[in-house]
Scaffold this active site. Structure first.
Site, PDB file in Angstrom:
ATOM      1  N   LYS A 125       0.824  -1.217   0.000  1.00 42.40           N
ATOM      2  CA  LYS A 125       0.000   0.000   0.000  1.00 42.40           C
ATOM      3  C   LYS A 125       0.853   1.261   0.000  1.00 42.40           C
ATOM      4  O   LYS A 125       0.564   2.214  -0.727  1.00 42.40           O
ATOM      5  CB  LYS A 125      -0.921   0.020   1.229  1.00 42.40           C
ATOM      6  CG  LYS A 125      -1.911  -1.131   1.287  1.00 42.40           C
ATOM      7  CD  LYS A 125      -2.911  -0.970   2.427  1.00 42.40           C
ATOM      8  CE  LYS A 125      -2.264  -0.926   3.790  1.00 42.40           C
ATOM      9  NZ  LYS A 125      -1.543  -2.175   4.114  1.00 42.40           N
ATOM     10  N   ARG A 174      -9.182   1.289   9.780  1.00 44.74           N
ATOM     11  CA  ARG A 174      -8.781  -0.109   9.949  1.00 44.74           C
ATOM     12  C   ARG A 174      -9.887  -0.952  10.576  1.00 44.74           C
ATOM     13  O   ARG A 174      -9.734  -2.162  10.688  1.00 44.74           O
ATOM     14  CB  ARG A 174      -7.522  -0.189  10.823  1.00 44.74           C
ATOM     15  CG  ARG A 174      -6.247   0.134  10.063  1.00 44.74           C
ATOM     16  CD  ARG A 174      -5.025  -0.046  10.915  1.00 44.74           C
ATOM     17  NE  ARG A 174      -3.801   0.053  10.130  1.00 44.74           N
ATOM     18  CZ  ARG A 174      -2.592   0.118  10.658  1.00 44.74           C
ATOM     19  NH1 ARG A 174      -2.445   0.097  11.965  1.00 44.74           N
ATOM     20  NH2 ARG A 174      -1.533   0.213   9.884  1.00 44.74           N
ATOM     21  N   ARG A 200      11.682  -6.150   4.466  1.00 43.79           N
ATOM     22  CA  ARG A 200      11.387  -4.721   4.509  1.00 43.79           C
ATOM     23  C   ARG A 200      12.353  -3.986   5.440  1.00 43.79           C
ATOM     24  O   ARG A 200      12.715  -4.473   6.502  1.00 43.79           O
ATOM     25  CB  ARG A 200       9.935  -4.487   4.961  1.00 43.79           C
ATOM     26  CG  ARG A 200       9.523  -3.035   4.819  1.00 43.79           C
ATOM     27  CD  ARG A 200       8.035  -2.886   4.667  1.00 43.79           C
ATOM     28  NE  ARG A 200       7.303  -3.102   5.912  1.00 43.79           N
ATOM     29  CZ  ARG A 200       5.999  -2.862   6.051  1.00 43.79           C
ATOM     30  NH1 ARG A 200       5.297  -2.412   5.024  1.00 43.79           N
ATOM     31  NH2 ARG A 200       5.412  -3.077   7.192  1.00 43.79           N
ATOM     32  N   ARG A 202      12.066  -2.999  11.358  1.00 43.90           N
ATOM     33  CA  ARG A 202      11.178  -2.620  12.450  1.00 43.90           C
ATOM     34  C   ARG A 202      10.779  -3.857  13.247  1.00 43.90           C
ATOM     35  O   ARG A 202      10.668  -4.948  12.703  1.00 43.90           O
ATOM     36  CB  ARG A 202       9.910  -1.946  11.919  1.00 43.90           C
ATOM     37  CG  ARG A 202      10.132  -0.605  11.288  1.00 43.90           C
ATOM     38  CD  ARG A 202       8.863   0.248  11.317  1.00 43.90           C
ATOM     39  NE  ARG A 202       7.640  -0.522  11.154  1.00 43.90           N
ATOM     40  CZ  ARG A 202       6.826  -0.434  10.104  1.00 43.90           C
ATOM     41  NH1 ARG A 202       7.116   0.385   9.113  1.00 43.90           N
ATOM     42  NH2 ARG A 202       5.736  -1.147  10.029  1.00 43.90           N
ATOM     43  N   ARG A 212      -0.103  -9.567  13.261  1.00 44.82           N
ATOM     44  CA  ARG A 212      -0.703  -8.456  12.521  1.00 44.82           C
ATOM     45  C   ARG A 212      -1.659  -8.962  11.440  1.00 44.82           C
ATOM     46  O   ARG A 212      -2.702  -8.353  11.176  1.00 44.82           O
ATOM     47  CB  ARG A 212       0.389  -7.583  11.890  1.00 44.82           C
ATOM     48  CG  ARG A 212       1.232  -6.834  12.912  1.00 44.82           C
ATOM     49  CD  ARG A 212       2.361  -6.073  12.244  1.00 44.82           C
ATOM     50  NE  ARG A 212       1.874  -4.942  11.470  1.00 44.82           N
ATOM     51  CZ  ARG A 212       2.583  -4.310  10.548  1.00 44.82           C
ATOM     52  NH1 ARG A 212       3.801  -4.733  10.255  1.00 44.82           N
ATOM     53  NH2 ARG A 212       2.076  -3.268   9.902  1.00 44.82           N
TER      54      ARG A 212
END
Length: 211
Positions: free
Chosen positions: A13, A88, A123, A156, A167
């Site tokens: 996204k 969300r 990532r 992260r 998640r």
């Protein structure tokens, strides 16, 4: 254009938001970046959010909605915006409606859970400016260094496998129902995420061209 981006964490996204933002000249409002800035600055809201983000859980609606309401009132949002990371939950979507903010479309980028885990393990993000990179899909010009500000990029905590799985569960339980919410309004657009960013972008821009 007033656009909401939907999709699991790691679906791409943020990358597509950057491209859409540049093409249409509208800002991307990323709740993730706003919250991370608050964490870095140690604000009251940031401290409240930290306990949730460390576990990969959603920040409470009252905190997020307050941030969004303030941000959408800024001058750069007058001609449209892209919401990445909000709403969300169904209550957040309903709160957006109550704020009188009508969106043109909710674009959902569809990616398999297994692929999400593989993507997120690669990532990297810049803790200084929030820029996002990937060891395979979006490499920085210099390995380990942010293209935007020159700081070292890092993995992260919420991109670690255990947190990613949590998640994804939260996404399926709490966020995925938004697809039905916006489908009922005739505003849902679904695009299959591709292995190559450019291929996903082509599908996204084609879908948006009919709005």
């Amino acid at each position: 254009m007033k656009l909401i981006l939907l999709g699991a964490p790691g679906a791409g996204k943020g990358t597509q938001a950057e491209i859409i933002s540049e093409k249409y000249g509208i800002p991307t409002i990323s709740t993730g970046n706003i919250i991370r800035a608050a964490l870095k600055e140690g604000t009251e809201m940031g401290l409240r959010a930290k306990a949730y983000t460390d576990k990969g859980e959603l920040v409470p609606d009252d905190v997020v909605i307050g941030i969004i309401r303030e941000r959408l009132g800024a001058d750069d949002c007058k001609n449209g915006f892209i919401l990445d990371g909000f709403p969300r939950t169904i209550p957040q979507a309903e709160a957006l409606d109550k704020m009188g903010i009508a969106v043109d479309a909710a674009l959902s980028i569809e990616v398999d859970d297994g692929e999400i885990v593989n993507r997120m393990s690669g990532r990297r993000v810049c803790p200084a400016c929030g820029a996002s990179f990937h060891t395979e899909y979006k490499k920085p010009a210099k390995e380990g260094v942010c293209d935007a500000c020159g700081e070292d990029i890092v993995i992260r905590k919420d991109d670690e496998p255990e947190t990613v799985l949590n998640r994804l569960k939260v996404y399926h339980d709490q966020t995925e129902p938004l697809k039905s919410f916006y489908k009922a309004k005739g505003k849902l657009i679904e695009v299959e995420g591709q292995d190559k960013v450019a291929d996903t972008t082509a599908l996204v821009l084609k879908a948006l061209s009919v709005i």
